[in-house]
Design a protein around this motif. Structure first.
Motif, mmCIF file in Angstrom:
data_model
loop_
_atom_site.group_PDB
_atom_site.id
_atom_site.type_symbol
_atom_site.label_atom_id
_atom_site.label_comp_id
_atom_site.label_asym_id
_atom_site.label_seq_id
_atom_site.Cartn_x
_atom_site.Cartn_y
_atom_site.Cartn_z
ATOM 1 N N CYS A 113 0.811 -1.218 0.000
ATOM 2 C CA CYS A 113 0.000 0.000 0.000
ATOM 3 C C CYS A 113 0.845 1.269 0.000
ATOM 4 N N PHE A 114 2.056 1.225 0.548
ATOM 5 C CA PHE A 114 2.943 2.386 0.487
ATOM 6 C C PHE A 114 3.230 2.755 -0.957
ATOM 7 N N VAL A 115 3.462 1.746 -1.796
ATOM 8 C CA VAL A 115 3.764 1.984 -3.205
ATOM 9 C C VAL A 115 2.494 2.347 -3.968
ATOM 10 N N LEU A 116 1.385 1.662 -3.672
ATOM 11 C CA LEU A 116 0.134 1.926 -4.384
ATOM 12 C C LEU A 116 -0.381 3.339 -4.135
ATOM 13 N N ASP A 117 -0.183 3.846 -2.922
ATOM 14 C CA ASP A 117 -0.616 5.203 -2.603
ATOM 15 C C ASP A 117 0.138 6.242 -3.431
ATOM 16 N N ALA A 118 1.388 5.918 -3.817
ATOM 17 C CA ALA A 118 2.208 6.860 -4.576
ATOM 18 C C ALA A 118 1.734 7.006 -6.023
ATOM 19 N N ILE A 119 1.087 5.970 -6.591
ATOM 20 C CA ILE A 119 0.699 6.027 -8.002
ATOM 21 C C ILE A 119 -0.795 6.241 -8.211
ATOM 22 N N ARG A 120 -1.595 6.201 -7.172
ATOM 23 C CA ARG A 120 -3.048 6.322 -7.323
ATOM 24 C C ARG A 120 -3.413 7.698 -7.880
ATOM 25 N N GLY A 121 -4.194 7.715 -8.980
ATOM 26 C CA GLY A 121 -4.642 8.952 -9.595
ATOM 27 C C GLY A 121 -3.676 9.545 -10.602
ATOM 28 N N LYS A 122 -2.479 9.003 -10.729
ATOM 29 C CA LYS A 122 -1.477 9.537 -11.652
ATOM 30 C C LYS A 122 -1.717 8.989 -13.062
ATOM 31 N N ASP A 123 -1.213 9.718 -14.071
ATOM 32 C CA ASP A 123 -1.290 9.165 -15.409
ATOM 33 C C ASP A 123 -0.244 8.060 -15.536
ATOM 34 N N VAL A 124 -0.386 7.237 -16.559
ATOM 35 C CA VAL A 124 0.374 5.989 -16.649
ATOM 36 C C VAL A 124 1.881 6.237 -16.748
ATOM 37 N N ASN A 125 2.282 7.240 -17.542
ATOM 38 C CA ASN A 125 3.719 7.495 -17.710
ATOM 39 C C ASN A 125 4.361 7.969 -16.404
ATOM 40 N N ALA A 126 3.655 8.799 -15.648
ATOM 41 C CA ALA A 126 4.175 9.258 -14.360
ATOM 42 C C ALA A 126 4.239 8.101 -13.366
ATOM 43 N N ALA A 127 3.248 7.213 -13.402
ATOM 44 C CA ALA A 127 3.237 6.067 -12.492
ATOM 45 C C ALA A 127 4.397 5.125 -12.788
ATOM 46 N N ILE A 128 4.689 4.900 -14.078
ATOM 47 C CA ILE A 128 5.821 4.038 -14.449
ATOM 48 C C ILE A 128 7.125 4.649 -13.964
#
Length: 128
Positions: free
Chosen positions: A36-51
């Motif tokens: 969940c620490f990692v998932l919270d960092a990418i939630r709501g972001k666009d795909v390129n930013a999440a990668i």
């Protein structure tokens, strides 16, 4: 008792199905809190930013979630015909999986329990 004919029931059930592209990783050998620490960092972001976030995150779970995100992107392109530039992470969550219980011998004949926790991780994408 079910209402109506079996085919009508199936048709109604499939009509309520979620059509958003997603990917699920079952029995990941990482605890829910660490994922969940990692998932919270990418939630709501666009795909390129999440990668980009996942590539440079030092946590072990980020390598698993990166692979899962790339799988969800491929599902969106191949199954739903969506463009990768317009996708963003709409939902991502980790549910508790089974726990492997192990025994560690300790002093004076005692035994301590070691619990290896697992999780089921899901990433759901959508188009902007």
């Amino acid at each position: 008792m079910a209402k109506g004919h079996r085919s009508r029931i199936k048709r109604e059930r499939n009509a309520q199905k979620d059509t958003r592209p997603s990917a699920t990783l079952s029995y990941a050998r990482v605890s829910v809190t660490k994922a969940c620490f990692v998932l919270d960092a990418i939630r709501g972001k666009d795909v390129n930013a999440a990668i980009a976030i996942l590539k440079y995150n030092p946590r072990y779970a980020s390598s698993l979630i990166l692979k899962l995100l790339q799988s969800a992107i491929a599902n969106a392109e191949n199954n739903n015909g969506m463009s990768a530039e317009n996708l963003f992470v709409e939902e991502c969550y980790a549910n508790k999986g089974p726990t492997m219980k192990r025994i560690k011998p300790r002093a004076q004949g005692r035994a301590y329990r070691i619990e290896h926790r697992m999780s089921h991780i899901t990433v759901v994408l959508n188009e902007r």
